[in-house]
Structure formats: C-alpha cells, structure tokens
Design a protein around this motif. Structure first.
Motif, PDB file in Angstrom:
ATOM      1  N   ILE A  12       0.843  -1.205   0.000  1.00  0.00           N
ATOM      2  CA  ILE A  12       0.000   0.000   0.000  1.00  0.00           C
ATOM      3  C   ILE A  12       0.875   1.251   0.000  1.00  0.00           C
ATOM      4  O   ILE A  12       0.623   2.206  -0.745  1.00  0.00           O
ATOM      5  N   LYS A  16       0.574   3.518  -3.205  1.00  0.00           N
ATOM      6  CA  LYS A  16      -0.142   4.750  -2.855  1.00  0.00           C
ATOM      7  C   LYS A  16      -1.652   4.592  -2.711  1.00  0.00           C
ATOM      8  O   LYS A  16      -2.321   5.504  -2.246  1.00  0.00           O
ATOM      9  N   THR A  17      -2.210   3.463  -3.136  1.00  0.00           N
ATOM     10  CA  THR A  17      -3.656   3.249  -2.970  1.00  0.00           C
ATOM     11  C   THR A  17      -3.912   1.798  -2.564  1.00  0.00           C
ATOM     12  O   THR A  17      -3.128   0.890  -2.888  1.00  0.00           O
ATOM     13  N   SER A  19      -6.437   0.050  -3.715  1.00  0.00           N
ATOM     14  CA  SER A  19      -6.898  -0.693  -4.891  1.00  0.00           C
ATOM     15  C   SER A  19      -5.727  -1.215  -5.712  1.00  0.00           C
ATOM     16  O   SER A  19      -5.729  -2.370  -6.164  1.00  0.00           O
ATOM     17  N   ARG A  20      -4.708  -0.367  -5.933  1.00  0.00           N
ATOM     18  CA  ARG A  20      -3.548  -0.839  -6.703  1.00  0.00           C
ATOM     19  C   ARG A  20      -2.764  -1.898  -5.934  1.00  0.00           C
ATOM     20  O   ARG A  20      -2.228  -2.840  -6.529  1.00  0.00           O
ATOM     21  N   GLN A  29     -10.041  -6.008  -2.707  1.00  0.00           N
ATOM     22  CA  GLN A  29      -9.690  -4.836  -1.903  1.00  0.00           C
ATOM     23  C   GLN A  29     -10.133  -5.018  -0.458  1.00  0.00           C
ATOM     24  O   GLN A  29      -9.473  -4.545   0.471  1.00  0.00           O
ATOM     25  N   TRP A  52     -10.013   9.173   1.418  1.00  0.00           N
ATOM     26  CA  TRP A  52      -9.823   8.563   0.098  1.00  0.00           C
ATOM     27  C   TRP A  52      -8.346   8.377  -0.230  1.00  0.00           C
ATOM     28  O   TRP A  52      -7.957   7.419  -0.876  1.00  0.00           O
ATOM     29  N   ASP A  53      -7.538   9.337   0.158  1.00  0.00           N
ATOM     30  CA  ASP A  53      -6.113   9.260  -0.140  1.00  0.00           C
ATOM     31  C   ASP A  53      -5.392   8.448   0.934  1.00  0.00           C
ATOM     32  O   ASP A  53      -5.785   8.453   2.103  1.00  0.00           O
ATOM     33  N   VAL A  54      -4.324   7.760   0.495  1.00  0.00           N
ATOM     34  CA  VAL A  54      -3.506   7.001   1.437  1.00  0.00           C
ATOM     35  C   VAL A  54      -2.510   7.940   2.091  1.00  0.00           C
ATOM     36  O   VAL A  54      -1.599   8.445   1.431  1.00  0.00           O
TER      37      VAL A  54
END
Length: 292
Positions: A12, A16-17, A19-20, A29, A52-54
């Motif tokens: 993560i 950075k996310t 989902s990725r 996820q 929403w942002d990591v």
C-alpha cells in the motif's frame, strides 16, 4: 501479526492506494482492508489517516520505515528454520582417537561439505576412555575409537582393525636380524604409548607373560611422536600399524602374538541419525572407503 499483513502494508505504501495494492497482490480490496485493520489492532496504533487518499499517520510513518527490515528478518528467519529442519545448518561434534582422526576424517569432512556446505565440524582428539566420557556428557555426537569395556549404553559399529607393530631406527641391530624374537626386544629400551593409549592394556598383559622385563620403558603420548623419539637410539617403539613413520625408522619383521584392536563408530545406544542428516551422512561417508 503475520507476513501477509506486513506485505500488504508495504505494498500500500509503495502503490499509494489500496486498490492498486490489492491488484498487485491479486487480492480483493476488502482482503487488503481487513489485513490492515488486523495489523492496526495487533499493533494498537492507527497506520493510515481515514479518507480517500492514502496518508500515513506519524506512527504509520515510523512503522513504514521499519517494515522492509521486518520482512527481510522474517524471510531470513524462515529460511534459517527450513535449513535447520533439513539439517543443513549446525555443528557436528566428532571425536576420534589420533590414528582415526588422521586416517579418516579429512577426506570424509571434505565430502560432507560438498553436500552440506553450511555444516561446521568440531573435532576432539582423545583416547577411547575420554571420548566415552564426552559422549556420556553430551559433548560429542559420535566418536571413532576403540570399543568400550562396558558396551551396555553404547552402539559400536566396527570399521577396521589396528595392529600393534614394533619399529626402530634403521641402524638398530634388530632391523637386520632375520631370527629376532620378542625376548630379544626386551634387551633394549621400549618406547610405548601411555596408559590412555588404545593398545596399552593389551600390551601390558602381553609383557606380563615374559619373565624377563624390558631394559626400560619410556611412555610417550601421542604415539605419533614415538618414531621421532627413536632416531639414532637403541630403543624399540611400540606403535599402531597406521602410525606414520619418518625417514630412518622402519618396522621390525617380528610378529607379535597380539589380537588386532577393533576401531569403529561409537555413539550412545538411544541415539539415531537418519541417513539424510549431516551426522548420518558423515557416518555413511566414513564407512564407504573403509569397507571397500
């Protein structure tokens, strides 16, 4: 905490996310989210700011700086454990009488290292009585020595037999005699191994069968020193046939009425080494060339 949770956190941070990270690890996820929640619960800290942002929390930033080290340590420890299970890492404690150490172990250990390169060997030289004590005190895994007087607690696997022979300086009168007897030997000083020598008791009993006493008996330990003590002297040496002789020293052409002495692998009776283990493999290597 397990390795999957650490890897999920590391991924993560890298991607950075969530989902990725889930895509890279081939997880749903929700699986990634659950892993991070478990990790936070186990650590007792919040690693990511909610949103929403990591974004890492201050505690998460400290943890992120150490996670790579934690994963490497985890993998190294797991690899070491697997190696230990396969008996590829560790130390073999081997004992042996002097003649066996020189005759057998160098080549055997070289062969072992080719198959078990992460095994180290600790070698102890001593007489049979001392090696028996080391085995009983769990300071040796096995030994190459004579058979114990009381074999009830041991398993002895004979490998070969040692013969007792007489040697002397090349210029000694008996070296050029074709009719010498053992009684003739008793006119000269004898140089023999001490009380802890493999043949001492047997040779002492043999001497007691003769009314004539030796001129003088010198005691030398180790017996590999005896040939060196004989140079340019009238003494006769008592050694094992496997003892290396130096230039100028030769074996007397005289047969002794002594039985050969068995030398073999000795270990505690309740001890068992599988053929795949380092100890079992080394014992197989030791047996191989001797039995041919």
């Amino acid at each position: 905490m397990d390795l999957k949770e650490l890897v999920a956190f590391q991924t993560i941070v890298q991607e950075k996310t969530f989902s990725r990270a889930a895509e890279k690890l081939n997880y749903a996820q929700s699986t990634i989210t659950n892993q991070i929640q478990r990790l936070e619960k186990e650590l007792g800290i919040q690693l990511f700011k909610r949103g929403w942002d990591v974004q890492l929390t201050p505690a998460g930033q400290i943890f992120a700086a150490e996670v790579d080290h934690l994963i490497r340590h985890w993998n190294n420890t797991a690899e070491l454990a697997r190696s230990l299970q396969q008996d590829e890492v560790g130390t073999l404690r081997i004992g042996g009488i002097e003649s066996a150490i020189h005759r057998i172990l160098p080549d055997a250990i070289r062969q072992l290292q080719q198959q078990k390169p992460r095994i180290t060997c600790q070698i102890t030289t001593g007489n049979t009585d001392r090696l028996i004590e080391e085995l009983q005190s769990d300071r040796l895994d096995f030994a190459i020595c004579g058979s114990p007087a009381d074999a009830s607690a041991f398993y002895f696997d004979p490998l070969y037999e040692e013969k007792i022979v007489l040697v002397a300086d090349y210029n000694h009168p008996l070296c050029h005699s074709v009719s010498a007897s053992f009684e003739d030997i008793l006119d000269y000083p004898l140089t023999a191994g001490g009380p802890t020598c493999l043949y001492h008791l047997q040779f002492a009993k043999y001497l007691s069968c003769y009314r004539k006493s030796p001129a003088l008996i010198h005691s030398v330990t180790p017996i590999s020193m005896i040939p060196h003590m004989l140079r340019h002297t009238a003494a006769v040496g008592v050694v094992l046939e496997s003892t290396s002789l130096i230039p100028g020293i030769q074996q007397l052409d005289l047969k002794l009425g002594l039985s050969p002495i068995p030398v073999g692998l000795l270990q505690l009776r309740q001890t068992y080494y599988s053929p795949e283990s380092a100890a079992g493999l080394l014992q197989q290597i030791i047996r191989g060339p001797i039995q041919k």
